[in-house]
Design an enzyme around this catalytic site. Structure first.
Site, short mmCIF file in Angstrom:
data_model
loop_
_atom_site.label_atom_id
_atom_site.label_comp_id
_atom_site.label_asym_id
_atom_site.label_seq_id
_atom_site.Cartn_x
_atom_site.Cartn_y
_atom_site.Cartn_z
CG HIS A 95 -0.18 0.07 2.65
ND1 HIS A 95 0.70 -0.82 3.01
CD2 HIS A 95 0.11 1.45 3.38
CE1 HIS A 95 0.94 -0.48 4.18
NE2 HIS A 95 0.81 1.08 4.44
CG ASP A 97 1.69 5.03 4.73
OD1 ASP A 97 1.17 4.02 4.80
OD2 ASP A 97 2.65 5.43 5.36
CG HIS A 250 4.93 1.19 2.84
ND1 HIS A 250 4.44 2.28 2.73
CD2 HIS A 250 4.27 1.20 4.20
CE1 HIS A 250 3.74 3.10 3.50
NE2 HIS A 250 3.40 2.08 4.47
NE ARG A 265 2.35 6.14 9.24
CZ ARG A 265 1.31 5.69 8.60
NH1 ARG A 265 1.40 4.27 8.04
NH2 ARG A 265 0.21 6.13 8.55
C1 SIN Z 1 3.11 1.39 7.51
O1 SIN Z 1 2.52 0.51 6.82
O2 SIN Z 1 3.20 2.49 7.78
C2 SIN Z 1 4.05 0.42 8.63
C3 SIN Z 1 5.32 0.02 8.07
C4 SIN Z 1 6.21 -1.10 9.05
O3 SIN Z 1 5.45 -1.31 10.10
O4 SIN Z 1 7.09 -1.33 8.70
#
Ligand code: SIN
Length: 274
Positions: A95, A97, A250, A265
């Site tokens: 996906h 973000d 990612h 995050r």
């Molecule tokens: C995310 O999708 O923002 C998380 C990525 C992760 O946990 O490595």
């Protein structure tokens, strides 16, 4: 400071730098590397929540994520957490973000606090490299298409995934909005063309029959899922990763059952895409 490509298609590793003490020239070099590579990986950072927020604010205003549980006392920080007794992780599929927003978050800055003894890596994919490698016929076919993105199936009241993730997600009543963006995005800062559809949040190609839309999206996803467009980040505690949501996908791997993984995050506001 040393900046070295992480893979042919996406990402760069930045070493010998403390992100809490960047002078303006160093910050400008890092910003350029971010635009050039789509994702940056800083090793050995020691960040308090305040320092994480201060670094994020150098990039722009913070985009407060409305669905992730926030770190207590720090509404700017979304928790990316999996406890040893939890089965599902957050972000466990390809996906990008916030693509469901009219002005999707420009970037995400993820800081690793607790990493399992093995596993829990994150895969990244480069959207410009994937676009460049398409044949001319496909480039012509998709050049003026738009896609609708949404989030109810992930964060909404009825989402089985949200229910399984439990209290790590919040505000299901605020899910449901959709946004339309170009399938081929001219990056707002560089102008470089890249693919801007993703399996996590893209619902359909606009003005296309559902079956054709599904088939075309799947064809693009299959193309992007080739290893040659990827980088695999193997986390260490103290790593700080930052990625451009307009230039990458990612995928957080969920292969560490029985162990805790905890990251913080912050997302940075972006602009409307068109
Ligand atoms: C995310 O999708 O923002 C998380 C990525 C992760 O946990 O490595």
């Amino acid at each position: 400071m040393r900046i070295a490509k992480a893979s042919a298609a996406v990402g760069a590793i930045v070493e010998d730098i403390d992100v809490t003490r960047l002078d303006d020239d160093e910050f400008a070099a890092i910003r350029q590397a971010f635009l050039d590579h789509g994702a940056l990986f800083f090793r050995e950072q020691t960040l308090t929540p305040e320092a994480h927020i201060a670094f994020a604010e150098r990039w722009g205003a913070i985009d407060f994520n409305r669905f992730f549980k926030r770190r207590e006392g720090y509404p700017e920080i979304a928790e990316v957490l999996k406890e040893p007794d939890q089965q599902l992780n957050i972000g466990g599929g390809w996906h990008t973000d916030h693509s469901y927003d009219e002005a999707p978050a420009m970037g995400s800055i993820l800081y690793a606090l607790e990493i399992p003894p093995s596993g829990g890596d994150t895969l990244f994919a480069g959207m410009a490299a994937a676009y460049d490698a398409l044949d001319d016929l496909m480039k012509e076919r998709i050049k003026d298409l738009k896609a609708r993105h949404g989030n109810a199936h992930v964060f909404g009241e009825e989402s089985a995934y949200r229910k399984a993730v439990g209290d790590r997600y919040t505000n299901p009543d605020q899910a449901g909005q959709t946004a339309v963006h170009p399938v081929v995005l001219a990056h707002p800062d560089t102008g470089a063309k890249g693919l801007y559809v993703n399996p996590g949040f893209t619902l359909e190609i606009v003005d296309m029959e559902p079956e054709e839309s599904r088939a075309l999206l799947q064809q693009l996803y299959d193309h992007i899922q080739q290893d040659r467009f990827h980088h695999r980040h193997v986390w260490r505690e103290g790593d700080l990763a930052m990625w451009d949501n307009r230039a990458t996908w990612h995928y957080a791997l969920n292969d560490y059952q029985g162990h805790r993984r905890y990251l913080n995050r912050i997302t940075i506001e972006g602009v409307a895409l068109g």
